[in-house]
Design an enzyme around this catalytic site. Structure first.
Site, short mmCIF file in Angstrom:
data_model
loop_
_atom_site.label_atom_id
_atom_site.label_comp_id
_atom_site.label_asym_id
_atom_site.label_seq_id
_atom_site.Cartn_x
_atom_site.Cartn_y
_atom_site.Cartn_z
N PHE A 222 0.82 -1.22 0.00
CA PHE A 222 0.00 0.00 0.00
C PHE A 222 0.85 1.26 0.00
O PHE A 222 0.36 2.34 0.37
CB PHE A 222 -0.97 0.01 1.20
CG PHE A 222 -1.83 -1.23 1.28
CD1 PHE A 222 -2.72 -1.52 0.27
CD2 PHE A 222 -1.73 -2.10 2.35
CE1 PHE A 222 -3.51 -2.66 0.33
CE2 PHE A 222 -2.51 -3.25 2.41
CZ PHE A 222 -3.40 -3.52 1.41
N GLU A 226 7.33 1.12 -0.16
CA GLU A 226 7.98 1.70 -1.34
C GLU A 226 9.38 2.17 -0.96
O GLU A 226 10.34 1.99 -1.70
CB GLU A 226 7.16 2.87 -1.90
CG GLU A 226 7.84 3.51 -3.11
CD GLU A 226 7.01 4.57 -3.84
OE1 GLU A 226 5.77 4.58 -3.69
OE2 GLU A 226 7.61 5.37 -4.56
N ARG A 304 2.20 15.28 -5.93
CA ARG A 304 0.97 14.65 -6.42
C ARG A 304 -0.27 15.31 -5.81
O ARG A 304 -1.33 15.36 -6.44
CB ARG A 304 0.99 13.13 -6.20
CG ARG A 304 0.04 12.40 -7.13
CD ARG A 304 0.12 10.90 -6.99
NE ARG A 304 0.98 10.24 -7.96
CZ ARG A 304 0.62 9.95 -9.21
NH1 ARG A 304 -0.58 10.26 -9.66
NH2 ARG A 304 1.46 9.35 -10.01
N THR A 433 5.38 10.61 -11.11
CA THR A 433 5.52 12.02 -11.47
C THR A 433 6.98 12.37 -11.72
O THR A 433 7.28 13.35 -12.37
CB THR A 433 4.92 12.91 -10.38
OG1 THR A 433 5.58 12.64 -9.16
CG2 THR A 433 3.44 12.65 -10.22
N ALA A 502 2.72 3.61 -7.80
CA ALA A 502 2.12 4.58 -8.72
C ALA A 502 1.09 3.93 -9.66
O ALA A 502 0.81 4.47 -10.73
CB ALA A 502 3.21 5.31 -9.52
N GLU A 707 -4.54 2.43 -7.50
CA GLU A 707 -4.86 3.51 -6.58
C GLU A 707 -6.20 4.20 -6.80
O GLU A 707 -6.87 4.56 -5.83
CB GLU A 707 -3.73 4.56 -6.63
CG GLU A 707 -2.43 4.03 -6.09
CD GLU A 707 -1.26 4.95 -6.41
OE1 GLU A 707 -0.91 5.06 -7.59
OE2 GLU A 707 -0.72 5.55 -5.48
#
Ligand code: LUZ
Ligand code: MOS
Length: 754
Positions: A222, A226, A304, A433, A502, A707
């Site tokens: 989730f 990362e 973001r 991004t 992402a 997401e």
């Protein structure tokens, strides 16, 4: 097609970190951490812990052989505190012992005195004191300043939104093992094997080629893994590097909850202006992001938030400013949506506050402002919009007017139960991004018996990415799925991977796999032509039921024969392919560019029933029209949508991360941090696919689904607010998520201290 993992999951045969057999001599790690949110270490005595029987070593920051630094974006995060502690739960010492229980005992014997400094936990206070992690960021579209005078209605307000604990079922952890020649192999529960490899290289001082990171699968991420899997892997690898022994650290739930960062809480100020036809003419928003004590991924999350601050709406004049505020909390990190949901929450708050004053429903405002193809986002990208199509299909399928009438009728007839309804359009940009991260590789082997083995940079975390990648290969080779194996994600087979994040993992790694399979197929075509006795050079080959077809004509050559022939002719049966998303770019000096390969859209409606005596509530239904493109696996995508909705509902309702004023996490267990259970889930979830056949950059036109669905959960907040309003219209709208039953009760009776 079902997930290829399902059978092993159900039978308990799937391998997670704790299922890896222990090798002899393994040491168990545990960190000793700061119990003060901000301060200076004035005494650190590890002798008693070191002398405990069964303790092999106690390491502190000065034992680090490389550099004491694990910052991902900015070098501002020590692995272990040297002098200053910045948050409660910050590692200070690492115990390596013969068992977990000895390691636990040893931690209690460490004598550490910390001189406490003033701590900051509130992002607005951090901002006032100038405690920013990076210079603030800004997007400008049009000119708000000169537009306010032409607005018929202007509203201002403040919105607060809390964090969220990831609560992946498998906690963080790693297992490092020595390999000959001083190399180290690390199993890590990470979304980013390369991030782990880099962190280990930094901390140990080894070169990356001496560190192998392997991930079979992880039990949920989730976003929490990362970047934040790095610390535990680096600690284990450091232990192995120094002791030459295998080192394992599998965090307990309690450790995981109090040491790791969460979704970022935000506070925001907004100002919104309308013309007299409900069109939004101008929007100004300032975000205060609670980043915690180090950058981690916060700067990217902040970006973001800006990208998604106008959600699925076109607003011609926008100023959006975001501050990355440094506080004395564990560094907050990626979480499904990555700052996007927070940005979207605030514009929805602005709309919700405006609606009653404009004598309309929020959905009237939403509908009047949906972005259409060709409109520009505040960051300069032109929309290829499905916002109106999904809304239209939604109205065709569900009778919104009737739903509202039923709610009004119910509310007229009931005093202590009130229903609320809220529509929630979503729009989420797909791609990292940070443009350079939009690349991936795949390694495909066909073995001489015709079976296929694939490695990519994708990490399977329950989202079904391995199934989708196997489907891609099965599709190109027209083979049955059981001829295809997906191997563990491993840095020696696939290098320099972007984390699985992402929502882009299946797209990036799937495309690389597609390219590798196509390249091999191109070579096999030549082999078929050479043995099938044809001059045709452009013939298409296809395998049906194990037989090779050439231009739709059966050749009698089996797949196995073809592979044997290719091998005999010394044709390569392996391919390593590289995919980089075309056309994505962004220039931060201008705040403009084309950061996303495409957007995912959708429209949902949520209905709740609030018990106005107790303050608790039930979710009657969530109905959705969701933009799939062309789903390559409807079952997996449905699972992602349902899971996302429930996770989003949890964030908006019962999940309340609570740090006290000293920076101590009080919601530190599942007794005090409530996640949605089956009773909290909507009684009905209805998901209607919006299937479109437009070209897009998604793998096999199957749009990313990780997401975006979480953001349907936002509607729950506003549905509850609407129910409260119909119980007590005198209550001022207060935008402060989550709406826990306690807060609902306070709001129902007009309490000021929400
Ligand atoms: N991670 C990241 C993400 O590093 N960059 C992103 O843009 C992103 N977006 C969503 C989720 N994780
Ligand atoms: Mo993520 S928030 O896509 O790791």
């Amino acid at each position: 097609m079902r997930s290829i993992d399902i059978h092993d999951h159900v039978k308990g045969r799937s391998i997670y970190l704790d299922d890896i057999p222990l090798i002899q001599g393994t040491l168990f790690a545990r960190v000793f951490t700061s119990n003060v949110a901000h301060g200076r270490i004035i005494k650190l005595d590890i002798s008693k812990a070191r002398d405990l029987e069964g303790v092999h070593k106690v390491l502190i920051s000065s034992d680090i052989t490389g550099i004491n630094q694990i910052g991902g974006i900015i070098d501002d995060e020590p692995l272990m505190a040297e002098n200053i502690v910045d948050f409660i739960g910050m590692p200070i010492a690492l115990v390596l012992a013969d068992s977990e229980s000895i390691a636990r005992k040893a931690c209690k014997l460490i004598d550490c005195k910390i001189e406490a400094f003033e701590e900051i936990t509130d992002p607005r206070i951090a901002y006032e004191k100038g405690a920013l992690i990076i210079p603030s960021k800004k997007f400008i579209l049009g000119d708000t300043e000169s537009t306010w005078s032409s607005c018929s209605h202007i509203f201002e307000g403040k919105a607060d939104i809390n964090g969220q604990e990831h609560l992946y079922i498998e906690t963080q952890g790693a297992y490092a093992q020595p390999v000959e020649g001083g190399k180290i192999k690390v199993y890590s529960s990470t979304q980013g094997p390369t991030a782990v490899q880099r962190a280990i290289a930094k901390v140990t001082g080894m070169e990356m080629h001496s560190i192998e990171v392997d991930v079979t699968r992880i039990g949920g991420g989730f976003g929490g893994k990362e970047d934040q899997a790095n610390a535990w892997a680096a600690l284990c690898a450091l232990g192995t590097h120094i002791t030459g022994r295998p080192v394992k650290y599998s965090l307990s739930r309690e450790e995981d909850i109090y040491m790791t960062g969460k979704r970022h809480p935000y506070s925001a100020d907004f100002k919104i202006g309308f013309d007299n036809k409900l069109k939004i003419l101008a929007y100004e928003v300032t975000f205060f992001q609670n980043a915690g004590a180090a950058a981690d991924l916060s700067p990217a999350v902040l970006e973001r938030t800006l990208f998604h601050c106008t959600n699925a709406y076109f607003i011609p004049n926008v100023i959006a400013i975001a501050h990355c505020c440094k506080t004395n909390l564990p560094p907050n990190t990626a979480f499904r949506g990555f700052g996007g949901p927070q940005g979207m929450f605030v514009i929805e708050c602005a709309i919700a506050i405006a609606a009653p004053k404009l004598n309309c429903k929020a959905s009237d405002i939403q509908k009047a402002n949906l972005i259409t193809t060709g409109d520009v986002f505040p960051y300069g990208q032109l929309a290829e919009s499905e916002a109106e199509t999904s809304w239209q299909q939604f109205e065709d399928r569900f009778d919104l007017k009737k739903m509202q009438q039923d709610v009004d009728q119910f509310n007229k007839e009931n005093i202590h139960l009130k229903k609320g309804l809220a529509v929630q359009p979503i729009c989420f940009g797909i791609s990292f991004t940070k443009t350079l991260m939009n690349q991936a590789r795949s390694l495909v082997h066909i073995y001489t018996d015709g079976s296929v083995g694939i490695t990519t940079g994708a990490v399977e975390m329950g989202q079904g990415v391995n199934t989708k990648i196997a489907q891609v290969a099965a599709h190109i080779f027209s083979l049955p799925i059981d001829k295809i194996r997906i191997y563990s994600t491993n840095t020696t087979r696939i290098a320099n991977t972007s984390p699985s994040a992402a929502s882009a993992t299946a797209d990036l790694n799937g495309k690389a796999t597609l390219m590798a399979c196509e390249a091999i197929k191109e070579r096999l075509k030549k082999v078929v032509i050479s043995i099938a006795d044809t001059k045709e050079q452009n013939s298409d080959i296809e395998i049906r039921d194990g037989l090779v077809f050439l231009d739709s004509l059966e050749t009698k050559i089996t797949w196995q024969e073809l592979i044997s022939k290719a091998f005999e002719q010394r044709v390569s049966l392996s391919e390593h392919a590289h995919y980089a998303t075309p056309d994505v770019h962004f220039d931060w000096s201008k705040g403009k560019g084309h950061p996303f390969s495409y957007h995912v859209y959708g429209t949902s409606v949520t209905q709740v029933t609030v018990d106005c005596i107790r303050g608790n509530y039930e979710i009657d239904f969530v109905k959705v029209v969701h933009d799939y493109g062309q789903s390559m696996n409807p079952m997996i995508d449905l699972g992602q949508i349902e899971g996302g909705i429930v996770q989003g509902i949890g964030w908006m309702t019962c999940e309340d991360v609570f740090y006290d004023e000293k920076g101590k996490l009080r919601s530190n267990a599942l007794s005090t941090y409530k996640i949605p259970d089956i009773y909290a889930a909507p009684k009905e979830i209805d998901i209607i696919p919006l299937i479109t056949d437009k070209e897009n950059l998604a793998i096999l036109q199957s749009k990313a689904v990780g997401e975006p669905p979480l953001m349907y959960g936002l509607g729950t907040y506003f549905a509850i607010e609407n129910a409260i309003q119909s119980f007590n219209p005198a209550v001022p709208c207060r935008m402060n998520a989550p709406y826990t039953p306690e807060k609902v009760l306070l709001a129902l009776y007009g309490s000021k201290d929400l």
